[in-house]
Design an enzyme around this catalytic site. Structure first.
Site, PDB file in Angstrom:
ATOM      1  N   HIS A  75     -19.768 -34.192  40.248  1.00  0.00           N
ATOM      2  CA  HIS A  75     -20.158 -35.521  39.776  1.00  0.00           C
ATOM      3  C   HIS A  75     -20.211 -35.623  38.254  1.00  0.00           C
ATOM      4  CE1 HIS A  75     -24.387 -33.912  39.510  1.00  0.00           C
ATOM      5  NE2 HIS A  75     -24.440 -34.766  38.510  1.00  0.00           N
ATOM      6  N   ASP A 126     -20.452 -30.846  46.027  1.00  0.00           N
ATOM      7  CA  ASP A 126     -20.599 -31.238  44.619  1.00  0.00           C
ATOM      8  C   ASP A 126     -20.331 -30.022  43.725  1.00  0.00           C
ATOM      9  OD1 ASP A 126     -21.112 -32.620  42.325  1.00  0.00           O
ATOM     10  OD2 ASP A 126     -23.268 -32.867  42.673  1.00  0.00           O
ATOM     11  N   GLY A 222     -29.713 -34.378  33.239  1.00  0.00           N
ATOM     12  CA  GLY A 222     -29.180 -33.574  32.144  1.00  0.00           C
ATOM     13  C   GLY A 222     -28.970 -32.128  32.523  1.00  0.00           C
ATOM     14  N   SER A 224     -27.582 -31.278  35.515  1.00  0.00           N
ATOM     15  CA  SER A 224     -26.494 -31.220  36.494  1.00  0.00           C
ATOM     16  C   SER A 224     -25.428 -30.210  36.117  1.00  0.00           C
ATOM     17  CB  SER A 224     -25.821 -32.577  36.622  1.00  0.00           C
ATOM     18  OG  SER A 224     -26.470 -33.368  37.561  1.00  0.00           O
ATOM     19  N   GLY A 225     -24.906 -29.554  37.139  1.00  0.00           N
ATOM     20  CA  GLY A 225     -23.824 -28.595  36.933  1.00  0.00           C
ATOM     21  C   GLY A 225     -24.295 -27.240  36.477  1.00  0.00           C
TER      22      GLY A 225
END
Length: 317
Positions: A75, A126, A222, A224-225
């Protein structure tokens, strides 16, 4: 005797080749990590695989998994790309968002691969890979993480660490210094019950972590990933990729992450010549290293946000 000697030499050569192609000789080692408790500023080199990603769509985290590849969340990227993307910039060895980062290097993306079955409605699959425009050199401040191999078991309560530059609290401020926090794994059944009100199913491709009935520590917008890692003997192994949650570190809703061990074959399919180091995490048995030479075949078989944020649901970007 000559045959035995020749075969031994061949075996040594193959083992040497395997070592050069696999990340297990370097992955998951953080010699400068001296932290014991979470919720604080990280120190330089504590999480040498941590990557800061400035993408077209979001500011995200990522994980260095080989000298040429970064692992992140689908995402974080608008779409897959097979061409160079100079607007996706990655920072390695970074500690602070401002000021000097003497150990930092910068790369752009030559290729972005979102999982073809990523579902933006259910958040399933994801996960994304980013190929660098040029290789990075490993240092004490820049190293790859080991990835959880297929069959890894992260039981409820397993101590896990999340790191990132996400919001310090919902609708709060962004930190200047990389943050680190230790939170336990929450089993999928309890996590699924928590999210039923959102019509979100926690699938086997997901893993959850947080302080149920306590809150106060966990992922936020912030992050994410970015990685969730657990230590197995001397190695740090990545179990999850920060994906989404309800609120920030909410006492009722654990953070949800993509489960790395579900994607071993998918990840390897894009980098067969130099795969990441996969390690089976299972506290009840000896870990199996996922990088072994197949002598019978004389070949190497290496087995090895902007989180759209509303209080109700966010993708931890």
């Amino acid at each position: 005797m000559k045959f035995i000697t020749a075969f031994s030499v061949a075996g040594v050569i193959l083992l040497s080749i395997a070592g050069s192609l696999c990340q297990l000789d370097v992955c998951g080692r953080a010699p400068l990590n001296v932290r014991i408790v979470g919720g604080n500023n990280a120190t330089a080199g504590a999480w040498p695989w941590q990557v800061r990603i400035h993408a077209r769509r979001a500011l995200c985290g990522g994980t260095l998994i080989t000298k040429d590849w970064v692992l992140s969340a689908a995402h974080c990227f608008k779409e897959s790309s097979n061409v160079s993307d100079p607007y996706t910039v990655m920072f390695f060895g970074r500690l602070n968002q401002s000021g000097s980062n003497p150990h930092e290097i910068i790369r752009t993306a030559s290729r972005i691969i979102r999982h073809s079955n990523y579902n933006a409605s259910t958040f399933d699959n994801d996960i994304a890979l980013v190929q660098l425009n040029s290789s990075v050199n490993f240092t004490d401040y820049i190293k790859p993480v080991c990835l959880a191999a297929a069959g890894s078991v992260f039981s409820a309560g397993t101590e896990s660490w999340i790191s990132g530059w996400g919001l310090l609290q919902y609708n709060g401020t962004l930190p200047d210094t990389l943050q680190e926090v230790m939170i336990p794994i929450v089993n999928n059944s309890d996590c699924d019950k928590a999210y039923r009100g959102f019509n979100i199913s926690i699938t086997s491709n997901m893993i959850c972590a947080g302080l149920l009935n306590q809150g106060g520590k966990g992922q936020c917008q912030g992050d994410s990933g970015g990685p969730m890692v657990s230590k197995n003997d001397s190695l740090w192994i990545q179990s999850g990729i920060v994906s989404f949650g309800a609120g920030c570190a909410h006492p009722r809703y654990p953070g949800v992450l993509a489960r790395v061990s579900q994607y071993q074959n998918w990840i390897k399919s894009y980098m067969s010549s130099n795969p990441p180091g996969f390690v089976e995490f299972n506290p009840t048995s000896n870990s199996n290293l996922g990088c072994m030479p197949n002598l019978l075949l004389f070949s190497l078989s290496l087995t090895f946000s902007i989180i759209p944020f509303t209080f109700s649901l966010y993708l931890s970007s």
